[in-house]
Scaffold this motif. Structure first.
Motif, PDB file in Angstrom:
ATOM      1  N   HIS A 104      29.447  33.445  40.045  1.00 53.43           N
ATOM      2  CA  HIS A 104      28.703  32.197  39.850  1.00 53.43           C
ATOM      3  C   HIS A 104      28.757  31.393  41.139  1.00 53.43           C
ATOM      4  N   VAL A 105      27.821  30.465  41.290  1.00 61.04           N
ATOM      5  CA  VAL A 105      27.886  29.510  42.392  1.00 61.04           C
ATOM      6  C   VAL A 105      28.959  28.496  42.023  1.00 61.04           C
ATOM      7  N   ALA A 106      29.959  28.352  42.867  1.00 59.71           N
ATOM      8  CA  ALA A 106      31.061  27.428  42.603  1.00 59.71           C
ATOM      9  C   ALA A 106      30.861  26.086  43.301  1.00 59.71           C
ATOM     10  N   ASN A 107      30.137  26.097  44.434  1.00 64.94           N
ATOM     11  CA  ASN A 107      29.954  24.874  45.209  1.00 64.94           C
ATOM     12  C   ASN A 107      28.808  25.084  46.183  1.00 64.94           C
ATOM     13  N   ILE A 108      28.037  24.040  46.404  1.00 68.05           N
ATOM     14  CA  ILE A 108      27.023  24.027  47.459  1.00 68.05           C
ATOM     15  C   ILE A 108      27.147  22.686  48.163  1.00 68.05           C
ATOM     16  N   SER A 109      27.346  22.734  49.481  1.00 64.37           N
ATOM     17  CA  SER A 109      27.396  21.494  50.248  1.00 64.37           C
ATOM     18  C   SER A 109      26.840  21.755  51.642  1.00 64.37           C
ATOM     19  N   PRO A 110      26.259  20.718  52.267  1.00 66.23           N
ATOM     20  CA  PRO A 110      25.723  20.901  53.611  1.00 66.23           C
ATOM     21  C   PRO A 110      26.787  21.329  54.624  1.00 66.23           C
ATOM     22  N   ALA A 111      27.985  20.791  54.495  1.00 63.44           N
ATOM     23  CA  ALA A 111      29.044  21.095  55.461  1.00 63.44           C
ATOM     24  C   ALA A 111      29.685  22.454  55.192  1.00 63.44           C
ATOM     25  N   GLU A 112      29.903  22.791  53.921  1.00 66.37           N
ATOM     26  CA  GLU A 112      30.618  24.017  53.564  1.00 66.37           C
ATOM     27  C   GLU A 112      29.696  25.185  53.218  1.00 66.37           C
ATOM     28  N   GLY A 113      28.398  24.940  53.059  1.00 63.05           N
ATOM     29  CA  GLY A 113      27.476  26.001  52.670  1.00 63.05           C
ATOM     30  C   GLY A 113      27.604  26.308  51.192  1.00 63.05           C
ATOM     31  N   LYS A 114      27.220  27.526  50.810  1.00 65.21           N
ATOM     32  CA  LYS A 114      27.272  27.943  49.406  1.00 65.21           C
ATOM     33  C   LYS A 114      28.502  28.808  49.182  1.00 65.21           C
ATOM     34  N   THR A 115      29.255  28.496  48.124  1.00 63.74           N
ATOM     35  CA  THR A 115      30.426  29.284  47.761  1.00 63.74           C
ATOM     36  C   THR A 115      30.155  29.994  46.447  1.00 63.74           C
ATOM     37  N   LEU A 116      30.223  31.323  46.471  1.00 62.56           N
ATOM     38  CA  LEU A 116      30.084  32.137  45.268  1.00 62.56           C
ATOM     39  C   LEU A 116      31.476  32.576  44.841  1.00 62.56           C
ATOM     40  N   ALA A 117      31.721  32.612  43.528  1.00 57.82           N
ATOM     41  CA  ALA A 117      33.055  32.969  43.049  1.00 57.82           C
ATOM     42  C   ALA A 117      32.982  33.812  41.789  1.00 57.82           C
ATOM     43  N   LYS A 118      33.876  34.791  41.757  1.00 55.09           N
ATOM     44  CA  LYS A 118      34.111  35.600  40.566  1.00 55.09           C
ATOM     45  C   LYS A 118      35.523  35.240  40.116  1.00 55.09           C
ATOM     46  N   THR A 119      35.657  34.697  38.894  1.00 51.88           N
ATOM     47  CA  THR A 119      36.929  34.172  38.414  1.00 51.88           C
ATOM     48  C   THR A 119      37.329  34.888  37.135  1.00 51.88           C
ATOM     49  N   TYR A 120      38.598  35.307  37.074  1.00 52.20           N
ATOM     50  CA  TYR A 120      39.068  36.039  35.895  1.00 52.20           C
ATOM     51  C   TYR A 120      40.592  35.947  35.817  1.00 52.20           C
ATOM     52  N   TRP A 121      41.132  36.353  34.673  1.00 55.67           N
ATOM     53  CA  TRP A 121      42.573  36.374  34.452  1.00 55.67           C
ATOM     54  C   TRP A 121      43.114  37.768  34.657  1.00 55.67           C
ATOM     55  N   ASP A 122      44.229  37.863  35.361  1.00 56.51           N
ATOM     56  CA  ASP A 122      44.999  39.098  35.493  1.00 56.51           C
ATOM     57  C   ASP A 122      46.347  38.788  34.853  1.00 56.51           C
ATOM     58  N   GLY A 123      46.469  39.045  33.553  1.00 54.32           N
ATOM     59  CA  GLY A 123      47.649  38.603  32.812  1.00 54.32           C
ATOM     60  C   GLY A 123      47.651  37.096  32.754  1.00 54.32           C
ATOM     61  N   ASP A 124      48.718  36.457  33.230  1.00 54.40           N
ATOM     62  CA  ASP A 124      48.786  34.995  33.236  1.00 54.40           C
ATOM     63  C   ASP A 124      48.490  34.406  34.621  1.00 54.40           C
ATOM     64  N   THR A 125      47.907  35.218  35.494  1.00 56.69           N
ATOM     65  CA  THR A 125      47.526  34.764  36.836  1.00 56.69           C
ATOM     66  C   THR A 125      46.008  34.621  36.923  1.00 56.69           C
ATOM     67  N   LEU A 126      45.556  33.466  37.383  1.00 55.45           N
ATOM     68  CA  LEU A 126      44.132  33.233  37.592  1.00 55.45           C
ATOM     69  C   LEU A 126      43.744  33.806  38.953  1.00 55.45           C
ATOM     70  N   VAL A 127      42.702  34.625  38.987  1.00 50.75           N
ATOM     71  CA  VAL A 127      42.233  35.230  40.227  1.00 50.75           C
ATOM     72  C   VAL A 127      40.834  34.691  40.524  1.00 50.75           C
ATOM     73  N   TYR A 186      34.881  22.372  43.214  1.00 51.12           N
ATOM     74  CA  TYR A 186      34.483  23.738  42.886  1.00 51.12           C
ATOM     75  C   TYR A 186      34.502  23.894  41.373  1.00 51.12           C
ATOM     76  N   LEU A 187      33.459  24.506  40.826  1.00 56.83           N
ATOM     77  CA  LEU A 187      33.368  24.758  39.394  1.00 56.83           C
ATOM     78  C   LEU A 187      33.446  26.258  39.164  1.00 56.83           C
ATOM     79  N   TYR A 188      34.389  26.676  38.318  1.00 62.65           N
ATOM     80  CA  TYR A 188      34.617  28.096  38.051  1.00 62.65           C
ATOM     81  C   TYR A 188      34.483  28.385  36.566  1.00 62.65           C
ATOM     82  N   VAL A 189      34.095  29.622  36.257  1.00 65.68           N
ATOM     83  CA  VAL A 189      34.027  30.116  34.883  1.00 65.68           C
ATOM     84  C   VAL A 189      34.822  31.412  34.856  1.00 65.68           C
ATOM     85  N   THR A 190      35.794  31.515  33.950  1.00 65.43           N
ATOM     86  CA  THR A 190      36.706  32.669  33.926  1.00 65.43           C
ATOM     87  C   THR A 190      36.138  33.840  33.131  1.00 65.43           C
TER      88      THR A 190
END
Length: 165
Positions: free
Chosen positions: A90-113, A81-85
């Motif tokens: 963004h599209v994080a992953n595309i695979s025939p078995a898992e389908g398409k994964t969309l992700a919204k990635t950000y920091w909440d203080g020192d916690t990655l969400v 999975y590829l993420y941008v904070t």
């Protein structure tokens, strides 16, 4: 000798005040970025410190993370999975078995969400994961809140991983 301090014209004083303001207001922003933890490493699940969802089987669960802000590459359960904070989806992953994964990635203080939505044909799943690094950098706590899953009802879990390298 009578030394006098040079007096700046009004326009120069205004420009100087504006520059000082921008310099001072930018300083907290830079230091806030510096406190974000680096999640790079290989992380192995410690089941004795975790509270997994009952319906999820676990074996040798691992994460391999390469983190160079604002980008993260996570390999988990054989999927990359590829993420941008940047807080944008963004599209994080595309695979025939898992389908398409969309992700919204950000920091909440020192916690990655990471807010993910996985599209597998007509089925889909969505969940929010939070990644928190311990003070000593030796353990990574990952909490998942699964809202909707094509395979099960909603659930929460807290998983603790220990750094391997």
């Amino acid at each position: 000798m009578n030394a006098r301090c040079p007096v700046l014209p009004a326009n120069c004083r205004i420009i100087l005040i504006i520059l000082v303001f921008f310099f001072c207001s930018g300083a907290p922003h830079v230091s806030a970025q510096q406190v974000r933890p680096n999640l790079s490493g290989t992380w192995k699940l410690n089941l004795s410190k975790s509270k997994p969802a009952p319906q999820r089987p676990f074996g040798g669960d691992r994460y391999k993370i390469k983190h160079l802000e604002p980008r993260l590459e996570m390999v988990h359960e054989g999927n990359t999975y590829l993420y941008v904070t940047d807080g944008k989806q963004h599209v994080a992953n595309i695979s025939p078995a898992e389908g398409k994964t969309l992700a919204k990635t950000y920091w909440d203080g020192d916690t990655l969400v990471i807010e993910k939505r996985q599209e597998i044909g007509p089925r889909d799943s969505s969940w929010v994961s939070r990644y928190t690094l311990s003070q000593d950098g030796k353990s990574l706590t990952v909490t998942h809140h699964v809202d909707r899953s094509s395979f099960s009802a909603a659930f929460d879990e807290s998983l603790t991983y220990e750094k391997q390298q």
